[in-house]
Design a protein around this motif. Sequence first.
Motif, mmCIF file in Angstrom:
data_model
loop_
_atom_site.group_PDB
_atom_site.id
_atom_site.type_symbol
_atom_site.label_atom_id
_atom_site.label_comp_id
_atom_site.label_asym_id
_atom_site.label_seq_id
_atom_site.Cartn_x
_atom_site.Cartn_y
_atom_site.Cartn_z
ATOM 1 N N LEU A 1 0.819 -1.214 0.000
ATOM 2 C CA LEU A 1 0.000 0.000 0.000
ATOM 3 C C LEU A 1 0.853 1.265 0.000
ATOM 4 O O LEU A 1 0.361 2.348 -0.284
ATOM 5 N N SER A 2 2.131 1.107 0.334
ATOM 6 C CA SER A 2 3.017 2.268 0.403
ATOM 7 C C SER A 2 3.369 2.756 -0.998
ATOM 8 O O SER A 2 3.794 1.969 -1.850
ATOM 9 N N HIS A 3 3.169 4.046 -1.238
ATOM 10 C CA HIS A 3 3.542 4.621 -2.527
ATOM 11 C C HIS A 3 5.057 4.750 -2.615
ATOM 12 O O HIS A 3 5.708 5.233 -1.690
ATOM 13 N N THR A 4 5.604 4.342 -3.724
ATOM 14 C CA THR A 4 7.024 4.534 -3.994
ATOM 15 C C THR A 4 7.171 5.703 -4.958
ATOM 16 O O THR A 4 6.444 5.785 -5.943
ATOM 17 N N MET A 5 8.095 6.622 -4.658
ATOM 18 C CA MET A 5 8.223 7.769 -5.544
ATOM 19 C C MET A 5 8.626 7.330 -6.948
ATOM 20 O O MET A 5 9.562 6.551 -7.128
ATOM 21 N N GLY A 6 7.886 7.839 -7.918
ATOM 22 C CA GLY A 6 8.192 7.527 -9.299
ATOM 23 C C GLY A 6 7.384 8.384 -10.242
ATOM 24 O O GLY A 6 6.448 9.075 -9.834
ATOM 25 N N VAL A 7 7.768 8.366 -11.487
ATOM 26 C CA VAL A 7 7.044 9.113 -12.524
ATOM 27 C C VAL A 7 5.790 8.328 -12.894
ATOM 28 O O VAL A 7 5.823 7.111 -13.050
ATOM 29 N N ARG A 8 4.671 9.044 -13.003
ATOM 30 C CA ARG A 8 3.404 8.419 -13.367
ATOM 31 C C ARG A 8 2.793 9.171 -14.544
ATOM 32 O O ARG A 8 2.861 10.387 -14.630
ATOM 33 N N VAL B 1 5.950 4.833 -14.872
ATOM 34 C CA VAL B 1 6.810 4.941 -16.056
ATOM 35 C C VAL B 1 8.224 4.493 -15.692
ATOM 36 O O VAL B 1 8.858 5.081 -14.809
ATOM 37 N N PRO B 2 8.743 3.450 -16.343
ATOM 38 C CA PRO B 2 10.132 3.025 -16.075
ATOM 39 C C PRO B 2 11.105 4.140 -16.439
ATOM 40 O O PRO B 2 10.983 4.762 -17.499
ATOM 41 N N LEU B 3 12.065 4.381 -15.572
ATOM 42 C CA LEU B 3 13.038 5.445 -15.828
ATOM 43 C C LEU B 3 14.206 4.913 -16.644
ATOM 44 O O LEU B 3 15.376 4.989 -16.261
ATOM 45 N N THR B 4 13.856 4.378 -17.806
ATOM 46 C CA THR B 4 14.838 3.918 -18.783
ATOM 47 C C THR B 4 14.574 4.671 -20.088
ATOM 48 O O THR B 4 13.507 5.277 -20.259
ATOM 49 N N ARG B 5 15.534 4.625 -20.999
ATOM 50 C CA ARG B 5 15.337 5.348 -22.254
ATOM 51 C C ARG B 5 14.124 4.810 -23.017
ATOM 52 O O ARG B 5 13.309 5.575 -23.523
ATOM 53 N N ASP B 6 13.970 3.481 -23.056
ATOM 54 C CA ASP B 6 12.835 2.894 -23.756
ATOM 55 C C ASP B 6 11.519 3.209 -23.035
ATOM 56 O O ASP B 6 10.510 3.522 -23.674
ATOM 57 N N GLY B 7 11.545 3.118 -21.699
ATOM 58 C CA GLY B 7 10.332 3.374 -20.931
ATOM 59 C C GLY B 7 9.859 4.807 -21.070
ATOM 60 O O GLY B 7 8.661 5.072 -21.259
ATOM 61 N N LEU B 8 10.768 5.756 -20.995
ATOM 62 C CA LEU B 8 10.410 7.168 -21.125
ATOM 63 C C LEU B 8 10.005 7.512 -22.557
ATOM 64 O O LEU B 8 9.081 8.297 -22.775
ATOM 65 N N ALA B 9 10.677 6.931 -23.527
ATOM 66 C CA ALA B 9 10.332 7.195 -24.932
ATOM 67 C C ALA B 9 8.933 6.691 -25.247
ATOM 68 O O ALA B 9 8.177 7.338 -25.988
ATOM 69 N N ALA B 10 8.566 5.535 -24.680
ATOM 70 C CA ALA B 10 7.238 4.982 -24.924
ATOM 71 C C ALA B 10 6.159 5.832 -24.253
ATOM 72 O O ALA B 10 5.069 6.033 -24.802
ATOM 73 N N ALA B 11 6.454 6.347 -23.056
ATOM 74 C CA ALA B 11 5.473 7.138 -22.313
ATOM 75 C C ALA B 11 5.362 8.562 -22.831
ATOM 76 O O ALA B 11 4.294 9.185 -22.760
ATOM 77 N N TYR B 12 6.474 9.091 -23.387
ATOM 78 C CA TYR B 12 6.493 10.486 -23.853
ATOM 79 C C TYR B 12 6.993 10.558 -25.296
ATOM 80 O O TYR B 12 8.085 11.087 -25.564
#
Length: 360
Positions: free
Chosen positions: A70-77, A83-94
Amino acid sequence: MSQSPGASAEEHDESNESDESTKVERAVMRGVERVAGVTDEIVHHRGPNGARALVNAFFGDRLDVAGSALSHTMGVRRRGRSVPLTRDGLAAAYPEATGEVVVLVHGLLVTETFWQQGRFGPRLREDLGLTPVTVRYNTGLRISHNGHDLDRILTALVAHWPVPVTRIVLVGHSMGGLVVHSALAQADVTGPGSEWVSRVSDTVTLGSPHLGAPLERGANHAARALGTLRHVRPLAGLLRSRSVGIQDLRHGNILDEEWDGADPADHRGRRVDVPLHPGIRHLAVVGLLGKKIDSRVAQLFGDGIVTAASARGSGRRSPEHRRFPAEDVVVLPGVSHVALVRDESVYAAIRERLGARVDP
């Protein structure tokens, strides 16, 4: 008010004092009603995952220690997904990523979906070409802990963003503004973190309690007072069990040194005079419940949650180097704490500041 025949000067003075007292009482009652309305508005506009956000706010520190899901982990949403903080993950999301990024950091009791109310992120994209990035975090953790995590997130964001990052704007509402300044204060400017710090052009805080929040100070006093009364000790215990994230709001703590080893019930605080990060423009937006800046309601209750002095970082308790210069403060009467994320006058102030580029 005319004096009736035969009335003494003392009676006249008492009548004037009574009238003035009545006016003050009415102003206070109006403020109390508006504060209650703002609090109710926060509870009813938490958006998706609202119950979980509420649990994180009050018990997030214990959830984190227990390793609870239930604990939120800081991350991009984005669009409700991590959103995975990888080049592929960020490119797919943005896929539409630009080199200029605005990072939106929410406050207590809510998640990143709270920003949807005013669409500040999408509008800044349309008006100024800034790609909006929202983060979610556990608001029950220490603000300095979340500041450290934001430093980590921004380091990864710059390293793996689909295009070279040329500009970063950090916008924080309420507690989120303290998290932003905590990240800047803790960033290792001589290490890898310096890459994101050097790209920050502006910070904007919306109703952030830079000098602390009266509601948390009141909860602290209440917990101490009720603890001496046998019949209400369970209530005192509940108040004492509030998360360390909420307790940090008492004095606006943003660094470990401000809470580590301190008495949890301390009502004076141990502030460290950390300057606003140099080389960056800092804007503090202050909301007021009252329509007049100098009204009693405005002075006593600010935006309903944070006082005007705390939101603008100026007052007797303000460390010298954390004060926002007058030209970097925008005061908006008639704007509540919650409305700071959706009011047109707030967006206009943000857009005006961010649109006015500073020559290198």
